[in-house]
Design a protein around this motif. Sequence first.
Motif, PDB file in Angstrom:
ATOM      1  N   GLN A 187       0.845  -1.190   0.000  1.00  0.00           N
ATOM      2  CA  GLN A 187       0.000   0.000   0.000  1.00  0.00           C
ATOM      3  C   GLN A 187       0.885   1.246   0.000  1.00  0.00           C
ATOM      4  N   ASP A 188       1.930   1.218   0.783  1.00  0.00           N
ATOM      5  CA  ASP A 188       2.860   2.333   0.822  1.00  0.00           C
ATOM      6  C   ASP A 188       3.467   2.580  -0.553  1.00  0.00           C
ATOM      7  N   LYS A 189       3.727   1.508  -1.307  1.00  0.00           N
ATOM      8  CA  LYS A 189       4.325   1.646  -2.631  1.00  0.00           C
ATOM      9  C   LYS A 189       3.378   2.386  -3.573  1.00  0.00           C
ATOM     10  N   VAL A 190       2.096   2.037  -3.533  1.00  0.00           N
ATOM     11  CA  VAL A 190       1.107   2.714  -4.378  1.00  0.00           C
ATOM     12  C   VAL A 190       1.026   4.187  -3.990  1.00  0.00           C
ATOM     13  N   LEU A 191       0.913   4.445  -2.692  1.00  0.00           N
ATOM     14  CA  LEU A 191       0.799   5.832  -2.244  1.00  0.00           C
ATOM     15  C   LEU A 191       2.072   6.623  -2.541  1.00  0.00           C
ATOM     16  N   SER A 192       3.218   5.984  -2.440  1.00  0.00           N
ATOM     17  CA  SER A 192       4.480   6.652  -2.774  1.00  0.00           C
ATOM     18  C   SER A 192       4.523   7.010  -4.257  1.00  0.00           C
ATOM     19  N   MET A 193       4.041   6.103  -5.089  1.00  0.00           N
ATOM     20  CA  MET A 193       4.004   6.376  -6.533  1.00  0.00           C
ATOM     21  C   MET A 193       3.048   7.536  -6.833  1.00  0.00           C
ATOM     22  N   LEU A 194       1.949   7.602  -6.097  1.00  0.00           N
ATOM     23  CA  LEU A 194       1.027   8.727  -6.273  1.00  0.00           C
ATOM     24  C   LEU A 194       1.698  10.033  -5.849  1.00  0.00           C
ATOM     25  N   GLY A 195       2.517   9.962  -4.799  1.00  0.00           N
ATOM     26  CA  GLY A 195       3.267  11.140  -4.356  1.00  0.00           C
ATOM     27  C   GLY A 195       4.239  11.619  -5.416  1.00  0.00           C
ATOM     28  N   SER A 237       3.954  11.071  -8.620  1.00  0.00           N
ATOM     29  CA  SER A 237       3.128  11.611  -9.702  1.00  0.00           C
ATOM     30  C   SER A 237       2.718  13.045  -9.400  1.00  0.00           C
ATOM     31  N   ALA A 238       2.348  13.304  -8.149  1.00  0.00           N
ATOM     32  CA  ALA A 238       1.927  14.649  -7.754  1.00  0.00           C
ATOM     33  C   ALA A 238       3.085  15.634  -7.865  1.00  0.00           C
ATOM     34  N   LYS A 239       4.270  15.204  -7.413  1.00  0.00           N
ATOM     35  CA  LYS A 239       5.446  16.078  -7.488  1.00  0.00           C
ATOM     36  C   LYS A 239       5.798  16.399  -8.937  1.00  0.00           C
ATOM     37  N   ALA A 240       5.539  15.452  -9.829  1.00  0.00           N
ATOM     38  CA  ALA A 240       5.822  15.660 -11.247  1.00  0.00           C
ATOM     39  C   ALA A 240       4.716  16.464 -11.938  1.00  0.00           C
ATOM     40  N   GLY A 241       3.681  16.800 -11.186  1.00  0.00           N
ATOM     41  CA  GLY A 241       2.587  17.591 -11.757  1.00  0.00           C
ATOM     42  C   GLY A 241       1.606  16.774 -12.582  1.00  0.00           C
ATOM     43  N   ASN A 242       1.544  15.474 -12.306  1.00  0.00           N
ATOM     44  CA  ASN A 242       0.693  14.583 -13.085  1.00  0.00           C
ATOM     45  C   ASN A 242      -0.515  14.065 -12.321  1.00  0.00           C
ATOM     46  N   VAL A 243      -0.990  14.844 -11.340  1.00  0.00           N
ATOM     47  CA  VAL A 243      -2.163  14.442 -10.567  1.00  0.00           C
ATOM     48  C   VAL A 243      -3.156  15.600 -10.511  1.00  0.00           C
ATOM     49  N   ALA A 244      -4.411  15.283 -10.821  1.00  0.00           N
ATOM     50  CA  ALA A 244      -5.504  16.236 -10.611  1.00  0.00           C
ATOM     51  C   ALA A 244      -6.251  15.709  -9.397  1.00  0.00           C
ATOM     52  N   SER A 245      -6.361  16.518  -8.333  1.00  0.00           N
ATOM     53  CA  SER A 245      -6.992  16.011  -7.118  1.00  0.00           C
ATOM     54  C   SER A 245      -8.193  16.855  -6.727  1.00  0.00           C
ATOM     55  N   GLY A 246      -9.083  16.225  -5.987  1.00  0.00           N
ATOM     56  CA  GLY A 246     -10.327  16.878  -5.625  1.00  0.00           C
ATOM     57  C   GLY A 246     -11.400  16.486  -6.627  1.00  0.00           C
ATOM     58  N   GLU A 247     -12.639  16.484  -6.209  1.00  0.00           N
ATOM     59  CA  GLU A 247     -13.706  15.989  -7.068  1.00  0.00           C
ATOM     60  C   GLU A 247     -13.844  16.790  -8.360  1.00  0.00           C
ATOM     61  N   PHE A 248     -13.812  18.121  -8.270  1.00  0.00           N
ATOM     62  CA  PHE A 248     -13.986  18.946  -9.462  1.00  0.00           C
ATOM     63  C   PHE A 248     -12.856  18.716 -10.463  1.00  0.00           C
ATOM     64  N   SER A 249     -11.616  18.770  -9.991  1.00  0.00           N
ATOM     65  CA  SER A 249     -10.455  18.596 -10.880  1.00  0.00           C
ATOM     66  C   SER A 249     -10.398  17.195 -11.477  1.00  0.00           C
ATOM     67  N   THR A 250     -10.746  16.194 -10.674  1.00  0.00           N
ATOM     68  CA  THR A 250     -10.751  14.809 -11.167  1.00  0.00           C
ATOM     69  C   THR A 250     -11.789  14.657 -12.277  1.00  0.00           C
ATOM     70  N   GLY A 289      -4.661  12.248   0.485  1.00  0.00           N
ATOM     71  CA  GLY A 289      -4.279  13.655   0.566  1.00  0.00           C
ATOM     72  C   GLY A 289      -2.853  13.843   1.057  1.00  0.00           C
ATOM     73  N   HIS A 290      -2.510  13.141   2.127  1.00  0.00           N
ATOM     74  CA  HIS A 290      -1.182  13.268   2.726  1.00  0.00           C
ATOM     75  C   HIS A 290      -0.077  12.934   1.723  1.00  0.00           C
ATOM     76  N   HIS A 291      -0.239  11.861   0.978  1.00  0.00           N
ATOM     77  CA  HIS A 291       0.821  11.419   0.069  1.00  0.00           C
ATOM     78  C   HIS A 291       0.971  12.285  -1.167  1.00  0.00           C
ATOM     79  N   ILE A 292      -0.053  13.080  -1.494  1.00  0.00           N
ATOM     80  CA  ILE A 292       0.109  13.996  -2.626  1.00  0.00           C
ATOM     81  C   ILE A 292       0.331  15.437  -2.150  1.00  0.00           C
ATOM     82  N   LEU A 337       3.038   6.583 -15.546  1.00  0.00           N
ATOM     83  CA  LEU A 337       2.832   6.524 -14.097  1.00  0.00           C
ATOM     84  C   LEU A 337       1.528   5.809 -13.769  1.00  0.00           C
ATOM     85  N   ALA A 338       0.492   6.071 -14.547  1.00  0.00           N
ATOM     86  CA  ALA A 338      -0.798   5.408 -14.321  1.00  0.00           C
ATOM     87  C   ALA A 338      -0.656   3.892 -14.476  1.00  0.00           C
TER      88      ALA A 338
END
Length: 105
Positions: free
Chosen positions: A3-11, A13-26, A73-76, A91-92
């Motif tokens: 689980q940590d590996k998935v969340l780390s990968m999401l982190g 992705s977020a640092k690379a600017g490849n995550v849209a978060s929140g219901e509206f942005s998603t 939220g924490h990991h991104i 990344l996906a």
Amino acid sequence: MKQDKVLSMLGLSAKAGNVASGEFSTEKAVKEGKARLVIVAGDASDNTKKHFRDMCSFYEVPFYAYADKESLGHHIGKEFRASLAVTNEGLAKAVIKQLKLLTTE
């Protein structure tokens, strides 16, 4: 541990600017065809999960319910997040591979 590996990968992705978060942005990323993967927190409301599951089915975007709002939220690097979309194809695919490993164990 995985689980940590998935969340780390999401982190990453977020640092690379490849995550849209929140219901509206998603939702916007899915409708614009930018989303390559959508993850909704396991503790999100049933209505939220159904909304994104149906939308992802229609737009043919992989959908997973995973972790909880606080962990996502924490990991991104944000507050609580009920949903997020990964917008980078590579990344996906890497995150999906890890998620599939978790479901087969």
